[in-house]
Design an enzyme around this catalytic site. Structure first.
Site, mmCIF file in Angstrom:
data_model
loop_
_atom_site.group_PDB
_atom_site.id
_atom_site.type_symbol
_atom_site.label_atom_id
_atom_site.label_comp_id
_atom_site.label_asym_id
_atom_site.label_seq_id
_atom_site.Cartn_x
_atom_site.Cartn_y
_atom_site.Cartn_z
ATOM 1 N N VAL A 1 0.811 -1.255 0.013
ATOM 2 C CA VAL A 1 0.014 0.087 -0.054
ATOM 3 C C VAL A 1 0.974 1.226 -0.005
ATOM 4 O O VAL A 1 0.615 1.978 -0.713
ATOM 5 C CB VAL A 1 -0.736 -0.059 1.257
ATOM 6 N N ASP B 1 1.763 -21.677 -2.441
ATOM 7 C CA ASP B 1 1.989 -22.011 -3.644
ATOM 8 C C ASP B 1 0.491 -22.304 -4.421
ATOM 9 O O ASP B 1 0.477 -22.049 -5.575
ATOM 10 C CB ASP B 1 2.826 -23.352 -3.887
ATOM 11 N N SER C 1 -2.013 -20.406 -3.787
ATOM 12 C CA SER C 1 -2.414 -18.877 -4.271
ATOM 13 C C SER C 1 -1.579 -18.506 -5.340
ATOM 14 O O SER C 1 -2.019 -17.692 -6.234
ATOM 15 C CB SER C 1 -2.105 -17.901 -3.149
ATOM 16 N N ASP D 1 5.242 -22.522 5.967
ATOM 17 C CA ASP D 1 6.287 -23.849 5.415
ATOM 18 C C ASP D 1 7.588 -23.571 4.789
ATOM 19 O O ASP D 1 8.424 -24.525 4.744
ATOM 20 C CB ASP D 1 5.323 -24.658 4.540
HETATM 21 P P1 ADP Z 1 -1.811 -21.768 -0.036
HETATM 22 O O1 ADP Z 1 -1.796 -20.461 -1.003
HETATM 23 O O2 ADP Z 1 -1.464 -21.465 1.217
HETATM 24 O O3 ADP Z 1 -0.939 -22.782 -0.926
HETATM 25 P P2 ADP Z 1 -4.272 -23.058 -1.110
HETATM 26 O O4 ADP Z 1 -3.525 -24.288 -1.638
HETATM 27 O O5 ADP Z 1 -5.390 -23.620 -0.354
HETATM 28 O O6 ADP Z 1 -3.314 -22.345 -0.127
HETATM 29 O O7 ADP Z 1 -4.662 -22.074 -2.425
HETATM 30 C C1 ADP Z 1 -5.359 -20.907 -2.040
HETATM 31 C C2 ADP Z 1 -6.340 -20.691 -2.907
HETATM 32 O O8 ADP Z 1 -5.849 -20.643 -4.259
HETATM 33 C C3 ADP Z 1 -7.342 -21.654 -3.274
HETATM 34 O O9 ADP Z 1 -8.426 -21.818 -2.446
HETATM 35 C C4 ADP Z 1 -7.790 -21.526 -4.829
HETATM 36 O O10 ADP Z 1 -9.004 -20.369 -4.900
HETATM 37 C C5 ADP Z 1 -6.314 -20.917 -5.464
HETATM 38 N N1 ADP Z 1 -5.618 -22.104 -6.072
HETATM 39 C C6 ADP Z 1 -5.065 -23.098 -5.535
HETATM 40 N N2 ADP Z 1 -4.769 -23.922 -6.256
HETATM 41 C C7 ADP Z 1 -5.245 -23.387 -7.496
HETATM 42 C C8 ADP Z 1 -5.039 -23.830 -8.935
HETATM 43 N N3 ADP Z 1 -4.437 -24.962 -9.441
HETATM 44 N N4 ADP Z 1 -5.745 -23.107 -9.823
HETATM 45 C C9 ADP Z 1 -6.283 -22.273 -9.539
HETATM 46 N N5 ADP Z 1 -6.348 -21.584 -8.295
HETATM 47 C C10 ADP Z 1 -5.857 -22.275 -7.381
#
Ligand code: ADP
Length: 320
Positions: free
Chosen positions: A24, A103, A105, A128
């Site tokens: 920001v 990863d 996100s 992590d």
């Molecule tokens: P982190 O970001 O901590 O690894 P997640 O794996 O739960 O957490 O991912 C967070 C969000 O990112 C998911 O709820 C989804 O909306 C989006 N996301 C995750 N994987 C994918 C994917 N392969 N394609 C599109 N969006 C994804």
């Protein structure tokens, strides 16, 4: 660019607030407006939009969690959901998006970039520390220090009662936290998901340590390697030593970020905003040897970050 957006997404990590502050204030310094979407990708689709001025991010640098909240969005995993998200971003004249998260996100961010040519910039936020292209992701240092504080306390009681303590720390798929706290907490053994281990050998080492006069021991277990209770039961049965387990759980996600995480997050947030505004896109920013770096998201997401085997060996050597 006149206006950029920012989200925190996926698993929360201490320091995400500092990263939002970095985004920001760096954008405002270049006279670019900033909006935040609450609840990650879910909040883009449902248009949970908030205006972020300089005072909006005042007083948050010391707070754990994320003021923008976070969530998981199954809709965004589908192309139709992502289409909706891009439509909301364009309708609100948001010219680019900074995504702070793990990863999953970042995979979502890459999809926006590749499928819709929408400008995105990723910031690694994950306790992590399993994201390639950066030495550290935001929240790791705080999570390690939180776990370490608990382990130091557990060691006091382990020593007094002459017990073996098995401490389970976070890390479903990897042992970065476990390895770091095993070293800094002086643990006698560490179990991580990446490397096969032998509980019989560990019991043997515990017996040898006892015969050298060591009356208490701490074994650190990453949650993805084994359950603390099972390890405790095995050790107790096999060695006859009194053993206890402790699962640290979600406390490792919370708490005020360390100075290291705050500075890291501010730097990464600011550089992410600056690069996005300067016309770069489809990247993740990170640090390499203390210097700010950037990599294409495609590289980051196709590369594995591995544990340092020397550190694992060092745990063994230090336990002798
Ligand atoms: P982190 O970001 O901590 O690894 P997640 O794996 O739960 O957490 O991912 C967070 C969000 O990112 C998911 O709820 C989804 O909306 C989006 N996301 C995750 N994987 C994918 C994917 N392969 N394609 C599109 N969006 C994804």
């Amino acid at each position: 660019m006149k206006k950029i957006g920012v989200i925190t997404s996926g698993g929360d990590a201490p320091g995400m607030n500092a990263a939002v502050r970095g985004v920001v204030r760096a954008a405002l310094a270049r006279e670019v407006q900033v909006v935040g979407f609450l609840h990650g990708y879910r909040g883009i689709i449902s248009e949970e939009i908030v205006d972020l001025q300089s005072p909006s991010v005042g007083g948050i640098i010391s707070q754990g969690g994320t003021m923008l909240r976070t969530a998981r969005s199954p809709e965004f995993r589908e192309k139709a959901g992502r289409e909706q998200a891009v439509q909301v971003l364009r309708e609100n004249e948001v010219d680019g998006l900074v995504v702070i998260g793990g990863d999953g996100s970042l995979t979502g961010a890459r999809a926006l970039h590749e499928e819709f040519d929408y400008p995105v910039m990723g910031v690694p936020g994950s306790i992590d520390n399993d994201i390639a292209g950066t030495d550290f992701s935001i929240g790791f240092d705080t999570a390690v220090n939180t776990a370490l504080e608990a382990i130091d306390k557990i060691r006091d009681t382990a020593y007094s009662h002459e017990r073996v303590f098995v401490v389970e720390v976070m890390g479903r798929a990897n042992g970065f936290i476990a390895l770091e706290v095993a070293l800094s907490g002086g643990a006698e053994a560490v179990l991580i998901p990446e490397i096969p281990f032998s509980l019989l050998e560990i019991c043997d080492n515990l017996r040898k340590a006892r015969s050298r006069g060591k009356r208490s021991s701490v074994i650190v277990v990453a949650e993805g390697a084994a359950r603390a209770r099972d390890v405790k039961d095995f050790v107790q049965k096999n060695t006859g030593f009194e053993a206890r387990e402790s699962v640290l759980g979600h406390m490792q996600r919370g708490g005020s970020p360390t100075s290291f995480d705050r500075v890291l997050a501010l730097r990464l947030g600011a550089i992410a905003a600056n690069r996005l505004i300067s016309g770069f896109r489809g990247e993740m920013v990170g640090v390499d040897g203390g210097k700010l770096v950037h990599h294409p998201l495609s590289y980051v997401l196709s590369t594995e970050r591995n544990i340092d085997p020397d550190k694992l060996l060092l745990v063994e050597v230090m336990a002798q």
